[in-house]
Design a protein around this motif. Structure first.
Motif, PDB file in Angstrom:
ATOM      1  N   LYS A  14      39.133  44.751  60.730  1.00 56.05           N
ATOM      2  CA  LYS A  14      38.285  43.447  61.939  1.00 56.05           C
ATOM      3  C   LYS A  14      38.021  44.785  63.023  1.00 56.05           C
ATOM      4  CE  LYS A  14      40.919  40.062  60.739  1.00 56.05           C
ATOM      5  NZ  LYS A  14      41.814  38.437  61.334  1.00 56.05           N
ATOM      6  N   MET A  15      37.596  45.442  62.605  1.00 57.78           N
ATOM      7  CA  MET A  15      36.995  46.677  63.991  1.00 57.78           C
ATOM      8  C   MET A  15      36.119  46.081  64.624  1.00 57.78           C
ATOM      9  SD  MET A  15      38.478  49.933  65.156  1.00 57.78           S
ATOM     10  CE  MET A  15      39.038  50.002  63.846  1.00 57.78           C
ATOM     11  N   PRO A  16      36.146  46.315  66.122  1.00 54.38           N
ATOM     12  CA  PRO A  16      34.611  45.006  66.349  1.00 54.38           C
ATOM     13  C   PRO A  16      33.208  46.159  65.865  1.00 54.38           C
ATOM     14  CG  PRO A  16      35.462  46.369  68.465  1.00 54.38           C
ATOM     15  CD  PRO A  16      36.502  46.896  66.413  1.00 54.38           C
ATOM     16  N   ARG A  17      32.199  45.681  65.664  1.00 55.01           N
ATOM     17  CA  ARG A  17      30.875  46.467  65.479  1.00 55.01           C
ATOM     18  C   ARG A  17      29.666  45.280  67.071  1.00 55.01           C
ATOM     19  NH1 ARG A  17      30.170  49.242  61.176  1.00 55.01           N
ATOM     20  NH2 ARG A  17      27.707  49.425  61.408  1.00 55.01           N
ATOM     21  N   VAL A  18      30.104  47.183  67.663  1.00 56.19           N
ATOM     22  CA  VAL A  18      29.539  46.997  68.612  1.00 56.19           C
ATOM     23  C   VAL A  18      27.416  46.590  69.067  1.00 56.19           C
ATOM     24  CG1 VAL A  18      28.882  46.918  71.085  1.00 56.19           C
ATOM     25  CG2 VAL A  18      31.180  47.662  70.199  1.00 56.19           C
ATOM     26  N   MET A  19      27.145  45.597  68.955  1.00 52.20           N
ATOM     27  CA  MET A  19      25.483  45.454  68.159  1.00 52.20           C
ATOM     28  C   MET A  19      24.740  46.373  67.080  1.00 52.20           C
ATOM     29  SD  MET A  19      23.262  46.451  72.597  1.00 52.20           S
ATOM     30  CE  MET A  19      22.209  46.253  71.754  1.00 52.20           C
ATOM     31  N   ASN A  20      25.497  45.713  66.178  1.00 53.64           N
ATOM     32  CA  ASN A  20      25.436  46.193  64.659  1.00 53.64           C
ATOM     33  C   ASN A  20      25.275  47.128  64.646  1.00 53.64           C
ATOM     34  OD1 ASN A  20      25.589  43.461  63.229  1.00 53.64           O
ATOM     35  ND2 ASN A  20      22.635  43.352  63.580  1.00 53.64           N
ATOM     36  N   LEU A  22      24.559  49.816  66.835  1.00 55.92           N
ATOM     37  CA  LEU A  22      24.392  51.088  67.906  1.00 55.92           C
ATOM     38  C   LEU A  22      24.979  51.467  69.241  1.00 55.92           C
ATOM     39  CD1 LEU A  22      20.638  48.970  67.738  1.00 55.92           C
ATOM     40  CD2 LEU A  22      21.207  50.672  66.832  1.00 55.92           C
ATOM     41  N   GLY A  23      26.244  50.180  69.983  1.00 52.83           N
ATOM     42  CA  GLY A  23      26.667  50.527  70.372  1.00 52.83           C
ATOM     43  C   GLY A  23      28.051  51.082  69.856  1.00 52.83           C
ATOM     44  N   ILE A  24      29.108  51.555  70.544  1.00 58.21           N
ATOM     45  CA  ILE A  24      30.548  51.306  70.359  1.00 58.21           C
ATOM     46  C   ILE A  24      31.097  51.720  71.330  1.00 58.21           C
ATOM     47  CG2 ILE A  24      29.483  54.408  69.491  1.00 58.21           C
ATOM     48  CD1 ILE A  24      31.036  55.065  72.327  1.00 58.21           C
ATOM     49  N   ALA A  25      32.692  51.447  70.737  1.00 62.01           N
ATOM     50  CA  ALA A  25      33.941  50.630  71.276  1.00 62.01           C
ATOM     51  C   ALA A  25      34.570  51.730  71.115  1.00 62.01           C
ATOM     52  CB  ALA A  25      34.391  49.473  70.171  1.00 62.01           C
ATOM     53  N   ILE A  26      35.390  52.047  72.350  1.00 62.14           N
ATOM     54  CA  ILE A  26      35.514  53.091  72.364  1.00 62.14           C
ATOM     55  C   ILE A  26      38.457  52.147  72.229  1.00 62.14           C
ATOM     56  CG2 ILE A  26      37.772  54.615  74.145  1.00 62.14           C
ATOM     57  CD1 ILE A  26      34.620  55.312  72.855  1.00 62.14           C
ATOM     58  N   LEU A  27      38.558  53.252  71.588  1.00 57.99           N
ATOM     59  CA  LEU A  27      39.761  52.886  71.317  1.00 57.99           C
ATOM     60  C   LEU A  27      40.991  53.703  71.363  1.00 57.99           C
ATOM     61  CD1 LEU A  27      38.153  51.747  68.232  1.00 57.99           C
ATOM     62  CD2 LEU A  27      40.006  49.825  68.084  1.00 57.99           C
ATOM     63  N   MET A  34      39.794  57.624  70.508  1.00 54.00           N
ATOM     64  CA  MET A  34      37.841  57.799  69.986  1.00 54.00           C
ATOM     65  C   MET A  34      37.707  56.585  69.619  1.00 54.00           C
ATOM     66  SD  MET A  34      40.283  57.747  65.997  1.00 54.00           S
ATOM     67  CE  MET A  34      41.901  58.845  66.089  1.00 54.00           C
ATOM     68  N   THR A  35      36.246  56.647  68.790  1.00 54.60           N
ATOM     69  CA  THR A  35      35.074  55.972  68.993  1.00 54.60           C
ATOM     70  C   THR A  35      35.228  55.188  67.646  1.00 54.60           C
ATOM     71  OG1 THR A  35      33.742  56.913  67.972  1.00 54.60           O
ATOM     72  CG2 THR A  35      33.267  57.411  69.756  1.00 54.60           C
ATOM     73  N   ASP A  36      34.939  53.790  67.519  1.00 57.55           N
ATOM     74  CA  ASP A  36      35.364  52.500  66.214  1.00 57.55           C
ATOM     75  C   ASP A  36      34.876  53.318  65.093  1.00 57.55           C
ATOM     76  OD1 ASP A  36      32.431  52.861  67.062  1.00 57.55           O
ATOM     77  OD2 ASP A  36      32.154  50.629  66.627  1.00 57.55           O
ATOM     78  N   ALA A  37      33.734  54.654  65.453  1.00 56.73           N
ATOM     79  CA  ALA A  37      33.027  54.622  64.140  1.00 56.73           C
ATOM     80  C   ALA A  37      34.484  55.916  63.324  1.00 56.73           C
ATOM     81  CB  ALA A  37      31.865  55.478  64.195  1.00 56.73           C
ATOM     82  N   LYS A  38      34.916  56.898  64.425  1.00 58.89           N
ATOM     83  CA  LYS A  38      36.099  57.639  63.756  1.00 58.89           C
ATOM     84  C   LYS A  38      37.079  56.562  62.968  1.00 58.89           C
ATOM     85  CE  LYS A  38      37.746  62.076  65.167  1.00 58.89           C
ATOM     86  NZ  LYS A  38      37.853  62.925  66.388  1.00 58.89           N
ATOM     87  N   GLY A  45      43.815  51.458  62.973  1.00 61.68           N
ATOM     88  CA  GLY A  45      43.252  50.452  64.127  1.00 61.68           C
ATOM     89  C   GLY A  45      44.022  51.061  65.746  1.00 61.68           C
ATOM     90  N   GLY A  46      43.998  50.136  66.261  1.00 59.66           N
ATOM     91  CA  GLY A  46      44.225  50.527  67.422  1.00 59.66           C
ATOM     92  C   GLY A  46      43.986  48.950  69.322  1.00 59.66           C
ATOM     93  N   GLU A  47      44.038  49.846  70.308  1.00 63.06           N
ATOM     94  CA  GLU A  47      43.644  49.152  70.933  1.00 63.06           C
ATOM     95  C   GLU A  47      42.373  49.001  71.631  1.00 63.06           C
ATOM     96  OE1 GLU A  47      45.466  48.147  75.520  1.00 63.06           O
ATOM     97  OE2 GLU A  47      46.525  49.578  74.892  1.00 63.06           O
TER      98      GLU A  47
END
Length: 53
Positions: A14-20, A22-27, A34-38, A45-47
Protein backbone atom coordinates in the motif's frame (compact mmCIF):
# COMPACT_ATOMS: atom_id res chain seq x y z
CA UNK A 1 1.65 12.33 5.76
CA UNK A 2 2.40 11.70 9.38
CA UNK A 3 1.77 14.34 11.98
CA UNK A 4 2.65 14.27 15.69
CA UNK A 5 -0.94 13.37 16.55
CA UNK A 6 -1.52 10.95 13.67
CA UNK A 7 1.19 8.63 12.43
CA UNK A 8 0.66 7.11 8.99
CA UNK A 9 2.39 3.88 8.09
CA UNK A 10 2.46 2.18 4.69
CA UNK A 11 3.22 -1.44 3.91
CA UNK A 12 4.98 -2.39 0.70
CA UNK A 13 1.67 -3.31 -0.95
CA UNK A 14 0.00 0.00 0.00
CA UNK A 15 2.95 2.31 -0.65
CA UNK A 16 1.73 5.69 -2.00
CA UNK A 17 2.44 6.55 -5.64
CA UNK A 18 2.77 10.31 -5.84
CA UNK A 19 1.44 11.76 -9.12
CA UNK A 20 1.59 8.33 -10.83
CA UNK A 21 5.32 8.01 -10.15
CA UNK A 22 6.36 11.56 -11.11
CA UNK A 23 6.71 12.68 -7.49
CA UNK A 24 8.34 10.91 -4.56
CA UNK A 25 7.37 10.04 -1.01
CA UNK A 26 9.92 10.07 1.80
CA UNK A 27 9.61 7.22 4.31
CA UNK A 28 11.24 6.38 7.60
CA UNK A 29 11.87 2.63 7.57
CA UNK A 30 13.72 0.18 9.78
CA UNK A 31 16.58 0.44 7.27
CA UNK A 32 16.70 4.25 7.46
CA UNK A 33 15.18 7.19 5.58
CA UNK A 34 14.48 6.39 1.90
CA UNK A 35 12.25 7.21 -1.04
CA UNK A 36 9.18 5.18 -1.95
CA UNK A 37 10.91 3.65 -4.99
CA UNK A 38 13.89 2.43 -2.95
CA UNK A 39 11.59 1.09 -0.21
CA UNK A 40 9.63 -0.91 -2.81
CA UNK A 41 12.89 -2.25 -4.23
CA UNK A 42 14.12 -3.31 -0.78
CA UNK A 43 10.63 -4.64 0.15
CA UNK A 44 10.19 -2.59 3.35
CA UNK A 45 7.35 -0.42 4.58
CA UNK A 46 7.47 2.47 7.03
CA UNK A 47 6.14 5.80 8.20
CA UNK A 48 5.28 8.33 5.49
CA UNK A 49 7.07 11.57 6.35
CA UNK A 50 6.31 13.78 3.33
CA UNK A 51 5.44 13.94 -0.35
CA UNK A 52 7.40 15.88 -2.97
CA UNK A 53 5.38 16.84 -6.04
Amino acid sequence: MSRPGLRQYASVEKMPRVMNGLGIAILSTSKGIMTDAKARKENVGGEVLCYIY
